[in-house]
Design a protein around this motif. Structure first.
Motif, PDB file in Angstrom:
ATOM      1  N   THR A  58       0.874  74.689  54.607  1.00 50.81           N
ATOM      2  CA  THR A  58       1.604  75.866  55.419  1.00 50.81           C
ATOM      3  C   THR A  58       2.107  75.334  56.753  1.00 50.81           C
ATOM      4  OG1 THR A  58      -0.470  75.507  56.728  1.00 50.81           O
ATOM      5  CG2 THR A  58      -0.584  76.947  54.814  1.00 50.81           C
ATOM      6  N   ALA A  59       2.432  74.093  56.686  1.00 53.31           N
ATOM      7  CA  ALA A  59       3.480  73.595  57.651  1.00 53.31           C
ATOM      8  C   ALA A  59       4.919  73.524  57.192  1.00 53.31           C
ATOM      9  CB  ALA A  59       3.150  72.122  58.011  1.00 53.31           C
ATOM     10  N   LEU A  86      12.876  83.890  63.003  1.00 52.27           N
ATOM     11  CA  LEU A  86      13.595  84.326  61.682  1.00 52.27           C
ATOM     12  C   LEU A  86      12.720  85.579  61.439  1.00 52.27           C
ATOM     13  CD1 LEU A  86      12.357  81.068  61.568  1.00 52.27           C
ATOM     14  CD2 LEU A  86      14.322  81.279  59.689  1.00 52.27           C
ATOM     15  N   THR A  87      13.526  86.417  60.648  1.00 47.33           N
ATOM     16  CA  THR A  87      12.832  87.775  60.229  1.00 47.33           C
ATOM     17  C   THR A  87      12.018  87.314  59.065  1.00 47.33           C
ATOM     18  OG1 THR A  87      15.119  89.068  60.484  1.00 47.33           O
ATOM     19  CG2 THR A  87      13.470  90.116  59.130  1.00 47.33           C
ATOM     20  N   LYS A  88      10.704  87.906  58.942  1.00 48.22           N
ATOM     21  CA  LYS A  88       9.790  87.590  58.301  1.00 48.22           C
ATOM     22  C   LYS A  88       9.281  88.642  57.062  1.00 48.22           C
ATOM     23  CE  LYS A  88       4.955  85.674  58.211  1.00 48.22           C
ATOM     24  NZ  LYS A  88       3.859  85.238  58.888  1.00 48.22           N
ATOM     25  N   ASN A  89       9.467  88.425  55.993  1.00 44.61           N
ATOM     26  CA  ASN A  89       9.455  89.395  54.978  1.00 44.61           C
ATOM     27  C   ASN A  89       9.799  90.611  55.154  1.00 44.61           C
ATOM     28  OD1 ASN A  89       7.789  87.287  53.586  1.00 44.61           O
ATOM     29  ND2 ASN A  89       5.705  88.156  54.854  1.00 44.61           N
ATOM     30  N   GLY A  90      11.105  90.519  55.600  1.00 51.09           N
ATOM     31  CA  GLY A  90      11.993  91.945  56.118  1.00 51.09           C
ATOM     32  C   GLY A  90      11.585  92.583  57.002  1.00 51.09           C
ATOM     33  N   THR A  93       8.562  89.065  62.494  1.00 53.22           N
ATOM     34  CA  THR A  93       9.341  87.888  62.838  1.00 53.22           C
ATOM     35  C   THR A  93       8.143  86.600  63.122  1.00 53.22           C
ATOM     36  OG1 THR A  93       9.248  88.281  65.300  1.00 53.22           O
ATOM     37  CG2 THR A  93      11.117  88.996  64.178  1.00 53.22           C
ATOM     38  N   THR A  94       8.990  85.460  62.955  1.00 52.30           N
ATOM     39  CA  THR A  94       8.313  84.424  63.217  1.00 52.30           C
ATOM     40  C   THR A  94       9.215  83.286  63.886  1.00 52.30           C
ATOM     41  OG1 THR A  94       6.759  82.601  62.321  1.00 52.30           O
ATOM     42  CG2 THR A  94       8.621  83.206  60.978  1.00 52.30           C
ATOM     43  N   THR A  95       8.388  82.149  64.578  1.00 55.35           N
ATOM     44  CA  THR A  95       9.399  81.488  65.280  1.00 55.35           C
ATOM     45  C   THR A  95       9.052  79.935  64.866  1.00 55.35           C
ATOM     46  OG1 THR A  95       7.861  81.271  67.240  1.00 55.35           O
ATOM     47  CG2 THR A  95       9.789  82.722  67.319  1.00 55.35           C
ATOM     48  N   PHE A  96      10.151  79.119  64.995  1.00 52.41           N
ATOM     49  CA  PHE A  96      10.055  77.770  64.718  1.00 52.41           C
ATOM     50  C   PHE A  96      10.400  77.159  65.906  1.00 52.41           C
ATOM     51  CE2 PHE A  96       9.373  79.109  60.621  1.00 52.41           C
ATOM     52  CZ  PHE A  96       9.136  77.746  59.642  1.00 52.41           C
ATOM     53  N   THR A  97       9.632  76.323  66.601  1.00 51.87           N
ATOM     54  CA  THR A  97       9.924  75.522  67.932  1.00 51.87           C
ATOM     55  C   THR A  97      10.002  74.281  67.642  1.00 51.87           C
ATOM     56  OG1 THR A  97       7.772  75.668  68.513  1.00 51.87           O
ATOM     57  CG2 THR A  97       9.204  77.513  69.232  1.00 51.87           C
ATOM     58  N   GLY A  98      10.805  73.492  68.814  1.00 54.44           N
ATOM     59  CA  GLY A  98      10.841  71.964  68.852  1.00 54.44           C
ATOM     60  C   GLY A  98      11.709  71.494  70.103  1.00 54.44           C
ATOM     61  N   ARG A  99      11.454  70.111  70.104  1.00 55.17           N
ATOM     62  CA  ARG A  99      12.398  69.614  71.267  1.00 55.17           C
ATOM     63  C   ARG A  99      12.730  68.368  70.606  1.00 55.17           C
ATOM     64  NH1 ARG A  99      11.916  70.303  76.813  1.00 55.17           N
ATOM     65  NH2 ARG A  99      13.141  69.328  78.004  1.00 55.17           N
ATOM     66  N   ALA A 100      13.581  68.557  69.446  1.00 53.28           N
ATOM     67  CA  ALA A 100      13.840  67.266  68.704  1.00 53.28           C
ATOM     68  C   ALA A 100      15.330  67.360  68.273  1.00 53.28           C
ATOM     69  CB  ALA A 100      13.180  67.095  67.493  1.00 53.28           C
ATOM     70  N   GLY A 113      15.984  69.838  65.488  1.00 49.87           N
ATOM     71  CA  GLY A 113      15.230  69.905  64.565  1.00 49.87           C
ATOM     72  C   GLY A 113      14.723  68.417  64.231  1.00 49.87           C
ATOM     73  N   PRO A 114      13.667  68.486  63.505  1.00 49.19           N
ATOM     74  CA  PRO A 114      12.967  69.605  62.905  1.00 49.19           C
ATOM     75  C   PRO A 114      12.122  70.480  63.838  1.00 49.19           C
ATOM     76  CG  PRO A 114      11.654  67.442  62.495  1.00 49.19           C
ATOM     77  CD  PRO A 114      12.871  67.077  63.153  1.00 49.19           C
ATOM     78  N   LEU A 115      12.625  71.696  63.456  1.00 50.11           N
ATOM     79  CA  LEU A 115      11.716  72.805  64.428  1.00 50.11           C
ATOM     80  C   LEU A 115      10.605  73.006  63.360  1.00 50.11           C
ATOM     81  CD1 LEU A 115      14.699  75.060  65.519  1.00 50.11           C
ATOM     82  CD2 LEU A 115      13.797  73.267  66.651  1.00 50.11           C
ATOM     83  N   LYS A 116       9.415  73.077  64.254  1.00 50.46           N
ATOM     84  CA  LYS A 116       8.053  73.343  63.311  1.00 50.46           C
ATOM     85  C   LYS A 116       7.582  74.716  63.448  1.00 50.46           C
ATOM     86  CE  LYS A 116       6.828  68.695  64.318  1.00 50.46           C
ATOM     87  NZ  LYS A 116       5.916  67.835  64.891  1.00 50.46           N
ATOM     88  N   GLY A 117       6.906  75.240  62.307  1.00 52.35           N
ATOM     89  CA  GLY A 117       6.309  76.567  62.111  1.00 52.35           C
ATOM     90  C   GLY A 117       5.456  76.382  60.840  1.00 52.35           C
ATOM     91  N   THR A 118       4.889  77.570  61.156  1.00 50.73           N
ATOM     92  CA  THR A 118       3.618  77.967  59.922  1.00 50.73           C
ATOM     93  C   THR A 118       4.070  78.992  58.874  1.00 50.73           C
ATOM     94  OG1 THR A 118       2.109  77.349  61.600  1.00 50.73           O
ATOM     95  CG2 THR A 118       1.199  78.273  59.603  1.00 50.73           C
TER      96      THR A 118
END
Length: 154
Positions: A58-59, A86-90, A93-100, A113-118
């Motif tokens: 799931t990661a 990101l638009t999720k399933n049309g 929304t969901t977000t991917f975050t990071g400080r890389a 990135g890598p930006l992390k999300g579930t």
């Protein structure tokens, strides 16, 4: 007699382990692994971005490189805070975050990135916007094209 039982038990254990491995679910994979999208970043510019996605259960992670934002001065590694929406399933929304990020020279294109999300099995994600924050200055970019070749499907 004792040795024969031990040998039979070991063989049975090995067969059970092999059967369990054969029935284990395959590792999750995202398709496609790489996509492009165009971004409009207001006063910061516009341009294309390449997104690369990976998945482990799931990661998930997404790395992004874009010509839409160029750094006016050198940036040290891990100094850019990013949120990819990101638009999720049309619809949602969901977000991917990071400080890389790698070190970025003055005038260099921003990579993050890598930006992390579930994610969940079957999630379909398509880039909607990117917010990059450097030294308290925020640049927000909106996608102006669909992801090519299509959304990431996990």
């Amino acid at each position: 007699m004792k040795h024969r039982r031990l040998g039979t038990g070991t063989a049975l254990l090995a067969a059970t382990a092999a059967g369990a491995l054969a029935l284990a679910p395959a590792a999750a994979a995202v398709e496609p692994t790489t996509a492009t999208v165009s971004f409009e970043c207001g006063a910061f510019g516009s341009g294309s971005a390449t997104l690369t996605a990976t998945q482990n259960g799931t990661a998930a992670t997404i790395s992004l490189s874009t010509s839409a934002i160029k750094s006016p001065f050198p940036l040290s590694a891990n100094s850019v805070r990013s949120t990819l929406t990101l638009t999720k399933n049309g619809s949602g929304t969901t977000t991917f975050t990071g400080r890389a990020n790698p070190s970025i020279p003055a005038g260099g294109a921003v990579s993050t990135g890598p930006l992390k999300g579930t994610v969940a099995a079957g999630d379909s994600l398509e880039a909607k916007s990117l917010t990059v924050v450097v030294f308290g200055i925020s640049a927000t970019c909106n996608a102006t094209s669909p992801q090519n070749p299509g959304p990431f499907v996990f």
